[in-house]
Motif scaffolding. Structure first.
Motif, mmCIF file in Angstrom:
data_model
loop_
_atom_site.group_PDB
_atom_site.id
_atom_site.type_symbol
_atom_site.label_atom_id
_atom_site.label_comp_id
_atom_site.label_asym_id
_atom_site.label_seq_id
_atom_site.Cartn_x
_atom_site.Cartn_y
_atom_site.Cartn_z
ATOM 1 N N VAL A 1 0.826 -1.206 0.000
ATOM 2 C CA VAL A 1 0.000 0.000 0.000
ATOM 3 C C VAL A 1 0.864 1.261 0.000
ATOM 4 C CG1 VAL A 1 -1.853 -1.164 1.252
ATOM 5 C CG2 VAL A 1 -0.142 0.141 2.533
ATOM 6 N N ASP A 2 2.163 1.121 0.119
ATOM 7 C CA ASP A 2 3.045 2.281 0.261
ATOM 8 C C ASP A 2 3.359 2.936 -1.078
ATOM 9 O OD1 ASP A 2 3.473 2.276 3.172
ATOM 10 O OD2 ASP A 2 4.298 0.291 2.798
ATOM 11 N N ASP A 3 3.862 4.174 -0.989
ATOM 12 C CA ASP A 3 3.956 5.027 -2.176
ATOM 13 C C ASP A 3 4.809 4.431 -3.291
ATOM 14 O OD1 ASP A 3 2.442 6.739 -0.688
ATOM 15 O OD2 ASP A 3 3.905 8.372 -0.610
ATOM 16 N N TRP A 4 5.890 3.739 -2.926
ATOM 17 C CA TRP A 4 6.810 3.225 -3.958
ATOM 18 C C TRP A 4 6.101 2.276 -4.926
ATOM 19 C CZ3 TRP A 4 7.588 -2.046 -4.264
ATOM 20 C CH2 TRP A 4 7.260 -2.806 -3.126
ATOM 21 N N PHE A 5 5.015 1.626 -4.463
ATOM 22 C CA PHE A 5 4.262 0.766 -5.381
ATOM 23 C C PHE A 5 2.961 1.403 -5.847
ATOM 24 C CE2 PHE A 5 0.815 -2.258 -6.112
ATOM 25 C CZ PHE A 5 1.274 -2.792 -7.304
ATOM 26 N N ILE A 6 2.132 1.895 -4.929
ATOM 27 C CA ILE A 6 0.817 2.407 -5.309
ATOM 28 C C ILE A 6 0.938 3.552 -6.312
ATOM 29 C CG2 ILE A 6 -1.240 3.600 -4.432
ATOM 30 C CD1 ILE A 6 -1.285 0.637 -3.945
ATOM 31 N N GLY A 7 2.016 4.289 -6.276
ATOM 32 C CA GLY A 7 2.227 5.355 -7.245
ATOM 33 C C GLY A 7 2.311 4.863 -8.678
ATOM 34 N N THR A 8 2.535 3.555 -8.870
ATOM 35 C CA THR A 8 2.608 2.998 -10.226
ATOM 36 C C THR A 8 1.269 2.497 -10.729
ATOM 37 O OG1 THR A 8 3.070 0.706 -9.529
ATOM 38 C CG2 THR A 8 4.952 2.217 -9.669
ATOM 39 N N THR A 9 0.232 2.567 -9.890
ATOM 40 C CA THR A 9 -1.093 2.057 -10.264
ATOM 41 C C THR A 9 -2.007 3.203 -10.699
ATOM 42 O OG1 THR A 9 -2.202 2.298 -8.115
ATOM 43 C CG2 THR A 9 -0.764 0.366 -8.408
ATOM 44 N N PRO A 10 -3.181 2.896 -11.251
ATOM 45 C CA PRO A 10 -4.121 3.971 -11.583
ATOM 46 C C PRO A 10 -4.622 4.748 -10.365
ATOM 47 C CG PRO A 10 -4.654 1.980 -12.817
ATOM 48 C CD PRO A 10 -3.620 1.594 -11.811
ATOM 49 N N PRO B 1 3.548 11.836 -4.694
ATOM 50 C CA PRO B 1 4.394 12.711 -5.513
ATOM 51 C C PRO B 1 5.019 11.967 -6.690
ATOM 52 C CG PRO B 1 4.894 12.974 -3.179
ATOM 53 C CD PRO B 1 4.005 11.776 -3.297
ATOM 54 N N ALA B 2 5.081 12.628 -7.825
ATOM 55 C CA ALA B 2 5.682 12.016 -9.010
ATOM 56 C C ALA B 2 7.133 11.653 -8.758
ATOM 57 C CB ALA B 2 5.560 12.962 -10.198
ATOM 58 N N ALA B 3 7.818 12.435 -7.937
ATOM 59 C CA ALA B 3 9.230 12.156 -7.658
ATOM 60 C C ALA B 3 9.415 10.792 -7.004
ATOM 61 C CB ALA B 3 9.805 13.245 -6.759
ATOM 62 N N THR B 4 8.432 10.370 -6.231
ATOM 63 C CA THR B 4 8.491 9.047 -5.617
ATOM 64 C C THR B 4 8.269 7.962 -6.655
ATOM 65 O OG1 THR B 4 7.705 9.891 -3.493
ATOM 66 C CG2 THR B 4 7.437 7.547 -3.889
ATOM 67 N N THR B 5 7.253 8.151 -7.471
ATOM 68 C CA THR B 5 6.909 7.151 -8.480
ATOM 69 C C THR B 5 8.026 6.974 -9.497
ATOM 70 O OG1 THR B 5 4.582 7.725 -8.213
ATOM 71 C CG2 THR B 5 5.188 6.516 -10.199
ATOM 72 N N GLU B 6 8.731 8.029 -9.810
ATOM 73 C CA GLU B 6 9.796 7.949 -10.808
ATOM 74 C C GLU B 6 10.939 7.041 -10.385
ATOM 75 O OE1 GLU B 6 10.772 12.033 -11.304
ATOM 76 O OE2 GLU B 6 8.969 12.486 -12.474
ATOM 77 N N LEU B 7 11.024 6.753 -9.100
ATOM 78 C CA LEU B 7 12.093 5.878 -8.622
ATOM 79 C C LEU B 7 11.731 4.404 -8.730
ATOM 80 C CD1 LEU B 7 13.306 7.836 -5.465
ATOM 81 C CD2 LEU B 7 14.424 7.661 -7.697
ATOM 82 N N THR B 8 10.511 4.096 -9.153
ATOM 83 C CA THR B 8 10.091 2.714 -9.332
ATOM 84 C C THR B 8 10.000 2.412 -10.823
ATOM 85 O OG1 THR B 8 8.835 2.743 -7.268
ATOM 86 C CG2 THR B 8 8.313 1.009 -8.841
ATOM 87 N N VAL B 9 10.699 1.371 -11.242
ATOM 88 C CA VAL B 9 10.688 0.950 -12.639
ATOM 89 C C VAL B 9 10.194 -0.498 -12.684
ATOM 90 C CG1 VAL B 9 12.498 2.542 -13.354
ATOM 91 C CG2 VAL B 9 13.122 0.275 -12.489
#
Length: 447
Positions: free
Chosen positions: A160-169, A175-183
């Motif tokens: 449920v944490d940002d590093w993963f949920i940021g990649t979902t719809p 923050p986009a800066a967090t999501t950008e660190l997940t590939v």
């Protein structure tokens, strides 16, 4: 309570559950504490609210009994109120559940876990899977000094944490800066994964994936990932929330013989009680401890992470699995169910449209339309007919509490559902059989 539905079998009515769902939505965002349990996952006005369960059966507050699959989102693999687990929990409840210092139960539970999963050297317990996977990611970043997390893009959920949920719809609020660190890398494709690691040379802290899913790993794939992680200096993390115990007592790593640096367990570990585990190699785990000379890592520090009754449940679950051959039973039950469902679907002419997938201990089903495309409308139709027949099955994931009679009854209900499915296919329109909006995917941007 029942009325005719498009000339088919009698329709289920859930007046008390419907009222309770309204109360839930008024007080709890989403009407449930897990999105996968939301009433949007069920046909309109047919989301039962549960009163109690025993073994493989549950009862709703409208006094309907169901054969249940996917119990507790795969967590209750021994069946509800399993006597051995309940006995272990009750023993601890009378002794206190939480103290200002560690309980002896904590070391006993750790010893038991590491005996069950011998590929790990250390373990730390928590209450849910997200805490464990996020702790694994934090450790990987700390020991490598790298920022990026590489997730398997073919697997639906990690945290449920940002590093993963940021990649979902459902990325609102992250923050986009967090999501950008997940590939992301694709499952089963070593060349694509190596290309990703080369593109982000010396930036990727870890590769995190479920070691197996709806299909078996391609030959040599997990060993190839192990070699890639070693060569590129990143941490290999197996998310064994689902595969743990259902694949083998030691998880997929125990079955396939590939050892990750870190792994996370949960779901089946507590048979419904809240307990999860982060386990791994000592040199990777110890930075979260007190016996090293480097920078400290705030690994896991949870007030309720070592509640004695949950750890007692975990120990009882592990003992039951090993002593009673539970994993083998899950596979046998799943094989019987899969064969029955496939035969029933084929017999009604919908064998290409209702597709059972996955390892026998972890079966799911796909509902395809007249063009063989995934369809939420046909899923709705199928779920409605299952519920009407007393089968609560968002998946076909079995528990060891199911009997052969339960499986046989389920197959009978599936056959009845398939007859309606065939009529909808012939009409090229399932709408008359829906009686409301279709069920919805969990991950979507708008309500």
């Amino acid at each position: 309570m029942a009325t005719e539905d498009c000339g088919e079998t009698q329709e289920l009515r859930l007046p008390r559950s419907r009222m309770a769902n309204e109360r839930l939505h008024a007080l709890i965002p989403g009407g449930a504490h897990t999105y996968a349990k939301g009433d949007d996952q069920y046909p309109e006005n047919l989301a039962p609210v549960i009163s109690h369960g025993r073994g493989a059966h549950v009862w709703d507050i409208d006094d309907n009994r169901y054969i249940e699959y996917g119990s507790g989102l795969r967590s209750v693999s021994l069946g509800h109120a399993h006597p051995r687990v309940i006995e272990a929990v009750r023993r601890e409840l009378d002794r206190g559940s939480n103290f200002v210092r560690p309980s002896i139960v904590e070391v006993e539970a750790a010893e038991r876990f590491l005996a069950t999963v011998p590929t790990a050297d250390m373990v730390k317990f928590a209450k849910n899977g997200s805490d464990a996977t996020t702790a694994a990611v934090r450790l990987a970043r700390a020991v490598t000094g790298r920022p990026r997390v590489a997730i398997c893009g073919d697997h639906p959920f990690f945290s449920v944490d940002d590093w993963f949920i940021g990649t979902t719809p459902m990325s609102a609020g992250i923050p986009a800066a967090t999501t950008e660190l997940t590939v992301a890398f694709p499952y089963g494709d070593l060349a694509a994964t190596e290309a990703l690691l080369t593109r982000y040379q010396d930036e990727v802290a870890c590769l995190i994936l479920e070691p197996a899913g709806h299909s078996e790993p391609p030959p040599g794939y997990l060993a190839g990932l192990r070699e890639l992680a070693d060569r590129h200096g990143c941490v290999l993390i197996f998310d064994e929330m689902i595969t743990g115990f259902r694949w083998s007592e030691a998880g997929a790593q125990g079955l396939y013989g590939v050892v990750p640096d870190l792994s996370t367990f949960g779901k089946a570990l507590g048979n419904g009680f809240a307990v999860s585990a982060l386990a791994g190699r000592r040199e990777v785990m110890e930075p979260g401890g007190l016996r090293h000379s480097g920078d400290r890592v705030f690994l896991l520090s949870t007030t309720h992470g070592a509640e004695t009754h949950s750890l007692a449940a975990a120990m009882a679950v592990q003992a039951t699995y090993v002593e009673e051959g539970v994993t083998a039973r899950l596979h046998a039950l799943g094989e019987r169910l899969a064969a029955g469902v496939r035969d029933a679907a084929a017999g009604m002419g919908v064998g290409d449209h209702i597709v059972v997938r996955g390892r026998a201990s972890n079966l799911v089903f796909a509902t395809l339309d007249e063009n063989l495309q995934p369809s939420q409308e046909y899923r709705t139709l199928f779920l409605r007919r299952l519920l009407a027949g007393g089968v609560l099955a968002p998946s076909f994931v079995v528990s060891s509490a199911l009997s052969d009679a339960d499986i046989d009854r389920t197959v009978e209900v599936v056959a009845e559902a398939c007859a309606v499915y065939r009529k909808a296919l012939d009409a090229a329109d399932p709408t008359p059989w829906l009686a409301g909006r279709p069920v919805k995917p969990v991950f979507r941007r708008l309500v």
